[in-house]
Design a protein around this motif. Sequence first.
Motif, PDB file in Angstrom:
ATOM      1  N   ILE A  48      -6.340  24.552  -3.921  1.00 11.10           N
ATOM      2  CA  ILE A  48      -7.568  24.765  -4.680  1.00 11.10           C
ATOM      3  C   ILE A  48      -8.649  23.913  -4.033  1.00 11.10           C
ATOM      4  CG2 ILE A  48      -8.643  24.414  -6.965  1.00 11.10           C
ATOM      5  CD1 ILE A  48      -6.405  26.456  -6.909  1.00 11.10           C
ATOM      6  N   SER A  49      -9.815  24.505  -3.805  1.00 13.12           N
ATOM      7  CA  SER A  49     -10.905  23.722  -3.208  1.00 13.12           C
ATOM      8  C   SER A  49     -11.827  23.147  -4.256  1.00 13.12           C
ATOM      9  CB  SER A  49     -11.731  24.593  -2.272  1.00 13.12           C
ATOM     10  OG  SER A  49     -10.933  25.012  -1.225  1.00 13.12           O
ATOM     11  N   GLY A  50     -11.983  23.871  -5.361  1.00  8.60           N
ATOM     12  CA  GLY A  50     -12.933  23.364  -6.336  1.00  8.60           C
ATOM     13  C   GLY A  50     -12.793  24.006  -7.703  1.00  8.60           C
ATOM     14  N   ILE A  51     -13.508  23.411  -8.655  1.00  6.21           N
ATOM     15  CA  ILE A  51     -13.544  23.919 -10.025  1.00  6.21           C
ATOM     16  C   ILE A  51     -15.004  24.187 -10.376  1.00  6.21           C
ATOM     17  CG2 ILE A  51     -13.036  23.406 -12.449  1.00  6.21           C
ATOM     18  CD1 ILE A  51     -10.916  21.419 -11.439  1.00  6.21           C
ATOM     19  N   ALA A  52     -15.274  25.403 -10.823  1.00  4.55           N
ATOM     20  CA  ALA A  52     -16.638  25.758 -11.226  1.00  4.55           C
ATOM     21  C   ALA A  52     -16.629  26.050 -12.721  1.00  4.55           C
ATOM     22  CB  ALA A  52     -17.109  26.978 -10.452  1.00  4.55           C
ATOM     23  N   PHE A  53     -17.772  25.929 -13.348  1.00  7.24           N
ATOM     24  CA  PHE A  53     -17.833  26.288 -14.768  1.00  7.24           C
ATOM     25  C   PHE A  53     -19.197  26.845 -15.093  1.00  7.24           C
ATOM     26  CE2 PHE A  53     -18.671  21.783 -14.180  1.00  7.24           C
ATOM     27  CZ  PHE A  53     -19.920  21.661 -14.722  1.00  7.24           C
ATOM     28  N   ASN A  54     -19.229  27.615 -16.163  1.00  8.99           N
ATOM     29  CA  ASN A  54     -20.483  28.221 -16.577  1.00  8.99           C
ATOM     30  C   ASN A  54     -20.628  28.086 -18.086  1.00  8.99           C
ATOM     31  OD1 ASN A  54     -22.701  29.769 -17.007  1.00  8.99           O
ATOM     32  ND2 ASN A  54     -22.031  31.471 -15.705  1.00  8.99           N
ATOM     33  N   ARG A  55     -21.698  27.387 -18.471  1.00  6.26           N
ATOM     34  CA  ARG A  55     -21.918  27.159 -19.908  1.00  6.26           C
ATOM     35  C   ARG A  55     -22.701  28.297 -20.560  1.00  6.26           C
ATOM     36  NH1 ARG A  55     -21.476  21.261 -20.523  1.00  6.26           N
ATOM     37  NH2 ARG A  55     -21.811  20.307 -18.496  1.00  6.26           N
ATOM     38  N   ASP A  56     -23.212  29.212 -19.757  1.00  4.04           N
ATOM     39  CA  ASP A  56     -24.137  30.218 -20.301  1.00  4.04           C
ATOM     40  C   ASP A  56     -23.432  31.483 -20.777  1.00  4.04           C
ATOM     41  OD1 ASP A  56     -26.221  28.538 -19.499  1.00  4.04           O
ATOM     42  OD2 ASP A  56     -26.230  29.399 -17.482  1.00  4.04           O
ATOM     43  N   GLU A  57     -22.230  31.350 -21.290  1.00  3.55           N
ATOM     44  CA  GLU A  57     -21.446  32.546 -21.599  1.00  3.55           C
ATOM     45  C   GLU A  57     -21.396  32.832 -23.100  1.00  3.55           C
ATOM     46  OE1 GLU A  57     -18.943  34.202 -19.301  1.00  3.55           O
ATOM     47  OE2 GLU A  57     -19.955  33.255 -17.618  1.00  3.55           O
ATOM     48  N   ALA A  58     -21.195  34.090 -23.435  1.00  2.00           N
ATOM     49  CA  ALA A  58     -20.943  34.493 -24.821  1.00  2.00           C
ATOM     50  C   ALA A  58     -19.976  35.663 -24.781  1.00  2.00           C
ATOM     51  CB  ALA A  58     -22.239  34.916 -25.478  1.00  2.00           C
ATOM     52  N   LYS A  59     -19.204  35.817 -25.861  1.00  5.69           N
ATOM     53  CA  LYS A  59     -18.212  36.904 -25.812  1.00  5.69           C
ATOM     54  C   LYS A  59     -18.332  37.784 -27.040  1.00  5.69           C
ATOM     55  CE  LYS A  59     -13.529  35.228 -27.130  1.00  5.69           C
ATOM     56  NZ  LYS A  59     -13.414  35.938 -28.332  1.00  5.69           N
ATOM     57  N   LEU A  60     -18.066  39.065 -26.843  1.00  3.27           N
ATOM     58  CA  LEU A  60     -18.164  40.029 -27.938  1.00  3.27           C
ATOM     59  C   LEU A  60     -16.891  40.852 -27.977  1.00  3.27           C
ATOM     60  CD1 LEU A  60     -21.236  40.271 -26.245  1.00  3.27           C
ATOM     61  CD2 LEU A  60     -21.674  40.912 -28.599  1.00  3.27           C
ATOM     62  N   THR A  61     -16.446  41.180 -29.204  1.00  2.00           N
ATOM     63  CA  THR A  61     -15.218  41.968 -29.351  1.00  2.00           C
ATOM     64  C   THR A  61     -15.469  43.099 -30.338  1.00  2.00           C
ATOM     65  OG1 THR A  61     -13.849  40.015 -28.980  1.00  2.00           O
ATOM     66  CG2 THR A  61     -12.780  41.873 -30.058  1.00  2.00           C
ATOM     67  N   ILE A  62     -14.958  44.267 -29.979  1.00  2.00           N
ATOM     68  CA  ILE A  62     -14.983  45.385 -30.926  1.00  2.00           C
ATOM     69  C   ILE A  62     -13.515  45.772 -31.146  1.00  2.00           C
ATOM     70  CG2 ILE A  62     -15.604  46.938 -28.992  1.00  2.00           C
ATOM     71  CD1 ILE A  62     -16.928  48.778 -31.063  1.00  2.00           C
ATOM     72  N   PHE A 101     -11.429  45.672 -27.618  1.00  2.00           N
ATOM     73  CA  PHE A 101     -12.186  45.606 -26.375  1.00  2.00           C
ATOM     74  C   PHE A 101     -13.074  44.360 -26.429  1.00  2.00           C
ATOM     75  CE2 PHE A 101     -15.287  46.893 -23.269  1.00  2.00           C
ATOM     76  CZ  PHE A 101     -14.613  47.766 -22.434  1.00  2.00           C
ATOM     77  N   THR A 102     -12.903  43.462 -25.446  1.00  2.00           N
ATOM     78  CA  THR A 102     -13.684  42.220 -25.424  1.00  2.00           C
ATOM     79  C   THR A 102     -14.400  42.086 -24.090  1.00  2.00           C
ATOM     80  OG1 THR A 102     -12.062  41.145 -26.843  1.00  2.00           O
ATOM     81  CG2 THR A 102     -13.526  39.690 -25.640  1.00  2.00           C
ATOM     82  N   PHE A 103     -15.633  41.610 -24.115  1.00  2.00           N
ATOM     83  CA  PHE A 103     -16.330  41.358 -22.850  1.00  2.00           C
ATOM     84  C   PHE A 103     -17.280  40.176 -23.008  1.00  2.00           C
ATOM     85  CE2 PHE A 103     -20.374  43.275 -24.092  1.00  2.00           C
ATOM     86  CZ  PHE A 103     -19.998  44.164 -25.094  1.00  2.00           C
ATOM     87  N   THR A 104     -17.696  39.622 -21.869  1.00  2.00           N
ATOM     88  CA  THR A 104     -18.611  38.479 -21.919  1.00  2.00           C
ATOM     89  C   THR A 104     -19.953  38.857 -21.295  1.00  2.00           C
ATOM     90  OG1 THR A 104     -17.822  37.595 -19.813  1.00  2.00           O
ATOM     91  CG2 THR A 104     -16.745  36.764 -21.790  1.00  2.00           C
ATOM     92  N   VAL A 105     -20.998  38.203 -21.805  1.00  2.00           N
ATOM     93  CA  VAL A 105     -22.368  38.404 -21.295  1.00  2.00           C
ATOM     94  C   VAL A 105     -23.033  37.027 -21.187  1.00  2.00           C
ATOM     95  CG1 VAL A 105     -22.630  40.693 -22.354  1.00  2.00           C
ATOM     96  CG2 VAL A 105     -23.355  38.672 -23.634  1.00  2.00           C
ATOM     97  N   HIS A 106     -24.197  36.988 -20.571  1.00  2.00           N
ATOM     98  CA  HIS A 106     -24.978  35.749 -20.541  1.00  2.00           C
ATOM     99  C   HIS A 106     -25.418  35.427 -21.973  1.00  2.00           C
ATOM    100  CE1 HIS A 106     -28.153  32.880 -19.652  1.00  2.00           C
ATOM    101  NE2 HIS A 106     -27.697  32.815 -18.404  1.00  2.00           N
ATOM    102  N   ARG A 107     -25.409  34.131 -22.308  1.00  2.00           N
ATOM    103  CA  ARG A 107     -25.759  33.722 -23.677  1.00  2.00           C
ATOM    104  C   ARG A 107     -27.132  34.213 -24.115  1.00  2.00           C
ATOM    105  NH1 ARG A 107     -23.664  27.724 -25.399  1.00  2.00           N
ATOM    106  NH2 ARG A 107     -21.582  28.214 -24.649  1.00  2.00           N
ATOM    107  N   ASN A 108     -28.055  34.304 -23.155  1.00  2.00           N
ATOM    108  CA  ASN A 108     -29.404  34.774 -23.504  1.00  2.00           C
ATOM    109  C   ASN A 108     -29.388  36.215 -23.995  1.00  2.00           C
ATOM    110  OD1 ASN A 108     -30.379  32.361 -22.661  1.00  2.00           O
ATOM    111  ND2 ASN A 108     -31.196  33.103 -20.704  1.00  2.00           N
ATOM    112  N   ASP A 109     -28.363  36.974 -23.595  1.00  2.00           N
ATOM    113  CA  ASP A 109     -28.304  38.394 -23.958  1.00  2.00           C
ATOM    114  C   ASP A 109     -27.427  38.634 -25.185  1.00  2.00           C
ATOM    115  OD1 ASP A 109     -29.895  39.188 -21.800  1.00  2.00           O
ATOM    116  OD2 ASP A 109     -28.169  39.226 -20.443  1.00  2.00           O
ATOM    117  N   TYR A 110     -26.883  37.547 -25.766  1.00  2.00           N
ATOM    118  CA  TYR A 110     -25.868  37.683 -26.815  1.00  2.00           C
ATOM    119  C   TYR A 110     -26.374  38.484 -28.018  1.00  2.00           C
ATOM    120  CZ  TYR A 110     -22.685  36.235 -30.566  1.00  2.00           C
ATOM    121  OH  TYR A 110     -21.815  36.212 -31.616  1.00  2.00           O
TER     122      TYR A 110
END
Length: 408
Positions: A252-266, A305-314
């Motif tokens: 493994i070379s590195g660990i990345a993270f993203n705080r700008d996430e949101a998830k939606l489920t139907i 069905f679950t998917f993620t989007v940018h938090r701004n689009d939540y």
Amino acid sequence: MALYVYKFGGTSVGTVERIKAVAEKVKTAQDLGDRIVVVVSAMSGETNRLIGLAKEIQVQPTEREMDVLISTGEQVTVALLSMALHEIGCDACSYTGGQVKILTDSSHTKARIRKIDDTRIHANLNQGKVVVVAGFQGVDEHDNITTLGRGGSDTTAVALAAALKADECLIFTDVDGVYTTDPRVEPKARRLDRITFEEMLEMASLGSKVLQIRSVEFAGKYNVALRVLSSFTEGCGTLITYEESSMESALISGIAFNRDEAKLTITGVPDRPGVASTILGPIADANIEVDMIVQNIADDATTDFTFTVHRNDYQRALAILEQTCAELGARKVTGDNTIVKVSIVGVGMRSHAGIASTMFKTLASEGINIRMISTSEIKISVVVDEKYLELAVRALHAAFKLDQAVAA
Ligand code: ADP
Ligand code: ASP
Ligand code: MG
């Protein structure tokens, strides 16, 4: 005579004193006989300040006017840096993106560079001048000002380096290279001497904002030698490079993270062909980008069905999904905008089994519940609650021994 493109980010030009220090650095290089093109960002905080001003006037200003506004930050710094260079006896000339014909498409606020006319820059360099170019901006074919997306000065620098066939593009920033993860989250993070384009591309796309993803794409495509290094301390930084057999053979070379996430489920969606497109079609039509997607068949012939989007689009995505839920006769819609994505990246994953299980075991032993998983050839991403972000990053950093150098 070598030709270098130097790029200085917002913190590096954040005060008059720092602009003067940048001028000294550039002059030293020029005195050694190198030809230098400098790309600068706006002073730190300036782009956010301008966006804030716009929002006080209009909730959703047109993107064209936003570009006219936010491109001004860089115009300030090119002028100030040129003045600082003049002051120490170094001939320099500043330019906006439009003046050196950085031609882009017309996608305001996220434009892509199409062509650069390097005539004027070459003429200035031949006269012995330092050329100072505003990052982050260009013009479209109708001379409208465009910007390249947040962090876009990196891309200006790499694109100029490609167009000018520079010997190297040096990205000077507030860290002394690319680390195994963001050193602000894990102080034990280790600077990498080298990282492959492929890994850097994954890291950038998974949230490591040390380089804008398009700059890495550009450098890979046009074979630009790209280096990330500190504005404040000496050192050779991190070289972004093609894979070589002599490189560190870390899994493994590195660990990345993203705080700008949101998830939606139907849930309780009738399980029949076309359902995925019925759900995601309206989301795409609203110009909302979808990242991870998971679909699961339940026993009763329905699917979740679950998917993620940018938090701004939540909120927008939630409203659209509620409507789709009614149309489909599905059970219900739920959402969560307090999630984050944590990813491990490494070309070593290709040839080693068991990395996913180490990742999952590590998170389990910290009591961190994994909400979603997605994998590709050189990365594994998990979605977890945002309160676990730091813990997850540090636990994984330790589990994969990223603080320790690997023997070549
Ligand atoms: P600049 O204003 O110079 O463009 P940025 O803030 O865009 O600087 O990028 C530098 C920041 O990127 C660092 O301060 C660091 O917190 C963050 N960062 C995130 N991931 C990494 C990483 N893997 N290695 C180094 N820095 C990282
Ligand atoms: N000033 C722009 C931003 O803050 C571009 C950059 O710094 O690269 O995103
Ligand atoms: Mg940046």
